[in-house]
Scaffold this active site. Structure first.
Site, PDB file in Angstrom:
ATOM      1  N   ASP A 173     -22.683 -56.582  54.812  1.00  0.00           N
ATOM      2  CA  ASP A 173     -23.370 -56.940  53.551  1.00  0.00           C
ATOM      3  C   ASP A 173     -24.438 -55.991  53.264  1.00  0.00           C
ATOM      4  O   ASP A 173     -25.133 -55.192  54.086  1.00  0.00           O
ATOM      5  CB  ASP A 173     -23.879 -58.278  53.647  1.00  0.00           C
ATOM      6  CG  ASP A 173     -24.580 -58.902  52.598  1.00  0.00           C
ATOM      7  OD1 ASP A 173     -24.043 -58.578  51.391  1.00  0.00           O
ATOM      8  OD2 ASP A 173     -25.598 -59.632  52.709  1.00  0.00           O
ATOM      9  N   ASP A 193     -27.273 -56.552  50.391  1.00  0.00           N
ATOM     10  CA  ASP A 193     -28.485 -57.137  49.967  1.00  0.00           C
ATOM     11  C   ASP A 193     -29.066 -58.186  50.836  1.00  0.00           C
ATOM     12  O   ASP A 193     -28.085 -59.032  51.431  1.00  0.00           O
ATOM     13  CB  ASP A 193     -28.449 -57.871  48.596  1.00  0.00           C
ATOM     14  CG  ASP A 193     -27.762 -57.224  47.447  1.00  0.00           C
ATOM     15  OD1 ASP A 193     -28.602 -55.838  47.268  1.00  0.00           O
ATOM     16  OD2 ASP A 193     -27.041 -57.238  47.080  1.00  0.00           O
ATOM     17  N   ARG A 213     -21.637 -61.746  40.935  1.00  0.00           N
ATOM     18  CA  ARG A 213     -22.764 -61.748  39.731  1.00  0.00           C
ATOM     19  C   ARG A 213     -22.427 -62.892  38.560  1.00  0.00           C
ATOM     20  O   ARG A 213     -23.617 -63.555  38.404  1.00  0.00           O
ATOM     21  CB  ARG A 213     -22.687 -60.234  38.820  1.00  0.00           C
ATOM     22  CG  ARG A 213     -23.923 -60.051  37.868  1.00  0.00           C
ATOM     23  CD  ARG A 213     -23.610 -58.863  37.022  1.00  0.00           C
ATOM     24  NE  ARG A 213     -23.460 -57.742  38.078  1.00  0.00           N
ATOM     25  CZ  ARG A 213     -22.798 -56.603  37.585  1.00  0.00           C
ATOM     26  NH1 ARG A 213     -22.411 -56.266  36.680  1.00  0.00           N
ATOM     27  NH2 ARG A 213     -22.629 -55.634  38.434  1.00  0.00           N
ATOM     28  N   SER A 236     -21.729 -56.946  45.727  1.00  0.00           N
ATOM     29  CA  SER A 236     -22.231 -56.331  44.748  1.00  0.00           C
ATOM     30  C   SER A 236     -21.739 -55.192  44.090  1.00  0.00           C
ATOM     31  O   SER A 236     -21.105 -54.479  45.141  1.00  0.00           O
ATOM     32  CB  SER A 236     -23.967 -55.911  45.078  1.00  0.00           C
ATOM     33  OG  SER A 236     -24.463 -54.998  44.235  1.00  0.00           O
ATOM     34  N   ASN A 248     -23.049 -52.950  42.743  1.00  0.00           N
ATOM     35  CA  ASN A 248     -24.110 -51.807  42.635  1.00  0.00           C
ATOM     36  C   ASN A 248     -24.091 -51.131  43.972  1.00  0.00           C
ATOM     37  O   ASN A 248     -24.874 -50.237  44.354  1.00  0.00           O
ATOM     38  CB  ASN A 248     -25.460 -52.296  42.456  1.00  0.00           C
ATOM     39  CG  ASN A 248     -25.486 -52.866  40.906  1.00  0.00           C
ATOM     40  OD1 ASN A 248     -25.335 -51.824  39.860  1.00  0.00           O
ATOM     41  ND2 ASN A 248     -25.902 -54.072  40.653  1.00  0.00           N
ATOM     42  N   ASP A 291     -26.663 -61.883  55.604  1.00  0.00           N
ATOM     43  CA  ASP A 291     -27.842 -62.706  55.600  1.00  0.00           C
ATOM     44  C   ASP A 291     -27.668 -64.062  54.753  1.00  0.00           C
ATOM     45  O   ASP A 291     -28.620 -64.825  54.715  1.00  0.00           O
ATOM     46  CB  ASP A 291     -28.997 -61.851  54.712  1.00  0.00           C
ATOM     47  CG  ASP A 291     -28.781 -61.791  53.277  1.00  0.00           C
ATOM     48  OD1 ASP A 291     -27.702 -61.477  52.978  1.00  0.00           O
ATOM     49  OD2 ASP A 291     -29.528 -61.958  52.153  1.00  0.00           O
TER      50      ASP A 291
HETATM   51  C1  BG6 Z   1     -24.774 -59.985  46.333  1.00  0.00           C
HETATM   52  C2  BG6 Z   1     -26.292 -60.526  46.292  1.00  0.00           C
HETATM   53  O1  BG6 Z   1     -25.136 -59.263  47.471  1.00  0.00           O
HETATM   54  O2  BG6 Z   1     -24.601 -59.317  45.364  1.00  0.00           O
HETATM   55  C3  BG6 Z   1     -26.203 -61.476  45.109  1.00  0.00           C
HETATM   56  O3  BG6 Z   1     -26.689 -61.139  47.456  1.00  0.00           O
HETATM   57  C4  BG6 Z   1     -25.744 -60.810  43.883  1.00  0.00           C
HETATM   58  O4  BG6 Z   1     -27.239 -62.132  44.772  1.00  0.00           O
HETATM   59  C5  BG6 Z   1     -24.323 -60.334  44.255  1.00  0.00           C
HETATM   60  O5  BG6 Z   1     -25.382 -61.923  42.833  1.00  0.00           O
HETATM   61  C6  BG6 Z   1     -23.738 -59.382  43.036  1.00  0.00           C
HETATM   62  O6  BG6 Z   1     -24.624 -58.311  42.607  1.00  0.00           O
HETATM   63  P1  BG6 Z   1     -24.518 -57.227  41.557  1.00  0.00           P
HETATM   64  O7  BG6 Z   1     -25.220 -56.134  41.980  1.00  0.00           O
HETATM   65  O8  BG6 Z   1     -23.052 -56.672  41.703  1.00  0.00           O
HETATM   66  O9  BG6 Z   1     -24.972 -58.043  40.275  1.00  0.00           O
HETATM   67 MG    MG Z   2     -26.609 -60.576  51.220  1.00  0.00          MG
END
Ligand code: BG6
Ligand code: MG
Length: 961
Positions: A11, A13, A52, A119, A121, A172
């Site tokens: 993972d 974040d 998201r 995510s 990102n 996490d």
């Molecule tokens: C996860 C985070 O890794 O990614 C979440 O723990 C978040 O809090 C999710 O909502 C989506 O992320 P992103 O960067 O695509 O908005």
């Molecule tokens: Mg996480």
């Protein structure tokens, strides 16, 4: 647990970097901007690992806002723009601790890495953090369902072309852990909030090192898990015995199996730190300056075991409630205990307390207790009072020399209270050793000082189960420890981490010995024994193993010859470093042994104390104590075993040889030559029902071997130089040789046996049928003089000599076995194992088997009625010797050799030992002895030398004599 790890799935974040704050801040800002509503930080965890748009839905729902799909999409997009600004400055300095090291390690091991983040990102962040090169794959979170669905992880496994069972996942968030687990992978939770569901949780990735990965990938050792189960709560006596049987130890700390909630009265929880002692005064009516003037006693140290439970202010324990049932388990393969006690506090109101404990091997200061409390009622007010305190002191004294004196040994020094935990310091009143205890818990408590105890209270309303984990750390000044308990407390990991590491450790331990027979009951008993033996010592060069290990205060916690003769072979054959530590202790205390030699009137050499903790002789009764000069050769015998098994010249040159020489020189000067040979007079052999005699056969046999080994080593130039460096000359070597060559022994003509000593066989034979059962052990019921003047034995003496140093003449051996066995009371628990070995070697299997079954009951069935004071560690070691020396006929003298006899009482027996760093698997089935090693190796079986081909079983037919 035996994984072949091929892929690590991450993972992002909260695992690789910390963006939680930025994500949430962006949500808060956006929601405030659009709806003018503040989002409480407590909702942050709900969004972890969640996509998201889904995160936004969750947050809006939490603050009771409804929004149409279009608005949701717009806010989500704008939040992301804001989020990207917040992380714009991210670079490698934003990596969490341990990430780079772990990625490098995985790369080195050829383990593939993939990113399985929710995510979008992900790729941008990997680049910014400068770790993108480590990743073989990034899964696009929009390609399938999000966590807790296993999709992301399964997709990664599929595309990396590895089986899910070969993957480990790092997460996490609970949703992520669930996803990993439903994918059938091993889930590692990361971060400051322990995730109960993870297979293991760590606060930081720094804990996932090579040893950890190795632990996960350990091969199956083929030994089925062994669990000791007790459901008996019929008597308080049995509970006290169970405190010993379910004691946990790690070589330093011994923690008895009391109840966290206590018994309500007569509690005496005991915790020991190996080698931590107080002085006790000795009073002699007729004193001599050569007698020890003070004794030493192992001290019950500061107590961290108490977690008293109150439900609606009603104490929950067996005094104040009805104990409905009790179930205890010792998971021998995992190194932890579990206990479930069901109490009825009033009619139909049931409270169930489940307790798990471990004393950590990897973190030798640490005890973890995990308590789970459940009620069958709603809204119970629960209070847990968890304590660290001075030890409880038992009243009364006893005439039994095997029991410890009961007085207070510790006084309070100071306490230290903190928000997160507390520590307490105390010192021994006479020996001025200090110990410190600290505690902290999985929940925030309120710590306060009450008299000289620290109490932490935890209050809650019991709806479902309440779970509280207590971490206790202990340290003591005699182990030269720098760290303070406070810093130990601040460096803790979640319980699941210690449990996992403990499992790894016990897996290696079982892997190292692999003792198995065709009898399941015997396997359980043997594994129970070996677990306790393993935990008793050998982990630090300044402490050793007491007669009771660290499982009880019996024999004052003293170290005797029991260690070298009965216990050390297990370590030498399976954990040689621990064996060397045991001997390093003797070397560390050699100065005291030299002083003791002078007290006995010998101007050179060293006399190992008969019983001691700190290295000074503590035996107040010299006829059955100091006079046992054979202890010198027992230690030399063990040194030789370690050397023959390891060929470790560094050990020999820094520790072993000097000890061997100094102890030999003492014996050389203690003895004398006359026209009949070399004699050791005024000695006591292993049998303590015969004292101060001349030419004890065991002592002489052992001394002869001892002297010969010194001479043997000194033939090598480097040892010859060392011999002189220690302070001795060629003349001394010549004398040792001469003494060995002319050592005096007597074969009795009438019985054709090896005479135990120069007068033994002419004494009156004690008819053992005249000694009633209730007059056993005899030492408690008869004056020593009555015992000494008879032919009666407490334990194997001459036969032990014949077991360690086999006689050539089998007929004398056989006659001796039966002669001495007939007059042996076995009042010592050290006796039967040895007779059993002799019987197996002489193909008297029924006799051997009887001894085997008997010795396995000594503690498990409390056959000697004082297991509550500690385990019989020598007997425990003896049970292993019965397998190795008895069934496999193992002899470790000039070399290693096996002399197995056809097996009649088992279908098979198998084991594994280490010779010069190489594993050797052994298996005996009826008339077939099989050996296997991973390397080319030659092994002596009987008179033949067998060449082993690597990784192939070599079978040797065991001949009938
Ligand atoms: C996860 C985070 O890794 O990614 C979440 O723990 C978040 O809090 C999710 O909502 C989506 O992320 P992103 O960067 O695509 O908005
Ligand atoms: Mg996480």
């Amino acid at each position: 647990m035996s994984l072949k790890i091929q892929a690590a799935l991450f993972d992002l974040d909260g695992v690789l970097t910390s963006t939680t704050e930025q994500h949430f801040q962006a949500w808060q800002m956006k929601i405030k901007e659009v709806f003018n509503v503040d989002v409480d930080p407590k909702y942050e965890t709900l969004t972890r690992g969640v996509s998201r748009v889904e995160s936004l839905r969750i947050l809006l729902n939490a603050v009771n806002i409804q929004a149409d799909e279009q608005t949701i999409q717009t806010i989500a997009h704008e939040k992301n723009e804001l989020y990207k600004e917040l992380i714009e400055h991210f670079d490698e300095s934003h990596l969490l601790e341990g990430v780079t090291e772990l990625l490098q390690l995985l790369k080195r091991k050829g383990i593939k890495c993939a990113l399985c983040s929710a995510s979008k990102n992900g790729p941008t962040l990997l680049k910014a953090l400068k770790i993108e090169d480590y990743f073989d794959l990034v899964i696009d979170p929009s390609s399938g369902p999000g966590k807790p669905d296993p999709y992301l992880f399964l997709e990664a496994a599929r595309r990396l072309n590895v089986e899910p069972q070969a993957c480990i996942g790092f997460e996490d968030a609970i949703s992520g852990v669930k996803a990993i687990q439903s994918a059938g992978m091993f889930a590692i939770g990361v971060g400051f909030e322990p995730l109960d569901f993870a297979d293991v949780h760590v606060y930081s990735l720094t804990k996932i090192d090579a040893a950890f990965l190795e632990g996960l990938t350990r091969e199956d050792h083929g030994v089925p898990p062994q669990t000791l189960i007790h459901d008996d709560h019929s008597s308080f006596e049995q509970l006290k015995v169970d405190e010993t049987l379910f004691a946990l130890s790690n070589g330093v700390i011994g923690f008895k199996g009391s109840f966290a909630e206590g018994y309500g009265k007569d509690d005496l929880p005991q915790t020991f730190i190996n080698g931590f002692y107080n002085f006790i005064p000795y009073h002699y009516e007729e004193n001599s300056i050569h007698f020890p003037q003070v004794g030493q006693t192992m001290v019950n140290v500061l107590d961290g075991s108490a977690m008293h439970v109150f439900v609606n202010q009603h104490p929950v324990d067996l005094t104040h409630c009805r104990l409905v049932s009790l179930h205890r388990e010792y998971r021998l393969h995992e190194g932890c205990t579990q206990r479930v006690a069901v109490y009825e506090i009033e009619k139909n109101h049931i409270i169930t307390i489940k307790e798990e404990r471990l004393v950590s091997r990897s973190t030798p200061h640490l005890i973890v207790m995990s308590l789970n409390i459940e009620s069958n009622h709603q809204h119970d007010e629960l209070l847990i009072k968890s304590m660290i305190r001075l030890p409880q002191v038992k009243q009364g004294s006893s005439m039994d020399p095997r029991l410890a004196k009961s007085i207070s040994h510790l006084e309070f020094v100071s306490s230290n209270l903190h928000e997160e935990g507390a520590t307490l310091r105390a010192k021994t009143m006479a020996s001025h050793l200090e110990c410190e205890i600290g505690m902290t818990h999985s929940h925030k408590g309120n710590y306060r000082l009450e008299n000289e105890s620290v109490v932490a209270e935890f209050k809650t309303t019991l709806h479902q189960a309440f779970h509280l984990t207590k971490y206790v750390v202990l340290k003591a000044s005699h182990l030269d420890e720098e760290v303070s308990c406070l810093s130990l407390l601040s460096d803790l990991q979640p319980y699941s981490y210690y449990k996992t590491i403990q499992r790894f450790d016990f897996h290696s331990f079982v892997s190292a010995h692999r003792v198995m027979t065709s009898r399941e009951d015997i396997n359980l008993a043997l594994h129970f024994n070996l677990t306790h033996l393993y935990g008793s010592g050998g982990v630090h060069p300044h402490i050793q193993i007491g007669a009771k290990g660290i499982s009880g205060e019996g024999y004052e916690g003293h170290y005797f010859w029991d260690t070298e003769i009965y216990m050390l072979p297990f370590f030498a054959l399976t954990h040689p470093t621990q064996a060397k530590n045991l001997l390093a202790y003797r070397h560390h205390t050699l100065g005291f042994a030299k002083e003791e030699a002078r007290k006995l009137g010998v101007n050179r050499g060293a006399k190992i104390p008969w019983r001691t903790i700190n290295g000074q002789e503590a035996s107040p009764y010299y006829p059955a104590g100091s006079a046992q000069v054979h202890i010198n050769s027992d230690i030399a015998y063990a040194i030789n075993q370690v050397y023959v098994l390891t060929h470790d010249d560094h050990f020999m040159k820094t520790i072993g040889f000097e000890l061997m020489v100094e102890t030999a020189i003492f014996l050389l000067d203690y003895g004398h030559f006359n026209e009949t040979g070399f004699h050791l007079d005024g000695v006591t052999g292993p049998d303590e029902y015969t004292a101060i005699v001349n030419d004890n056969a065991y002592t002489n046999k052992m001394a002869q071997f001892h002297f010969n080994r010194v001479v043997h080593f000194a033939q090598r130039p480097e040892y010859r130089v060392l011999f002189e460096h220690i302070g001795y000359t060629q003349d001394d070597l010549d004398e040792l040789k001469k003494a060995a060559d002319h050592m005096y022994f007597m074969i009795d003509k009438q019985h054709h046996v090896l005479a135990q000593d120069s007068t033994f066989l002419s004494k009156k034979v004690l008819d053992l049928t005249t000694i009633p059962k209730d007059k056993r052990p005899m030492l408690l019921h008869y004056h020593p003089l009555f015992i000494y003047k008879h032919q009666v034995l407490k334990q194997a003496d001459t036969i032990l000599g014949c077991v360690l140093l086999p006689l050539e003449d089998q007929e004398v051996f056989k006659n001796s076995l039966h002669y001495y066995l007939n007059i042996t009371t076995h009042d010592s628990s050290l006796s039967k194992a040895i007779y059993g070995i002799a019987a197996y070697r002489l193909r008297e299997d029924t006799l051997g088997q009887e001894a085997f079954e008997d010795i396995l009951k000594i503690d498990l069935k409390n056959a000697r009625h004082h297991t509550q004071h500690g385990l019989h560690l020598a007997n425990i070691g003896g049970s292993y010797l019965l397998v190795m020396y008895g069934l496999f006929g193992l002899v470790i003298n000039e070399d290693v050799s096996f002399h197995p006899q056809p097996l009649t009482t088992f279908e098979f027996v198998s084991s594994r030992i280490q010779i010069q760093g190489q594993w050797l698997d052994l298996r005996l089935e009826r008339e077939m002895f099989s050996l296997r090693s991973e390397v080319l190796m030659s092994v002596r079986v009987g008179q033949d030398t067998i060449k082993l081909i690597p990784n192939t079983w070599t079978m040797v037919k065991v001949s009938k004599p």
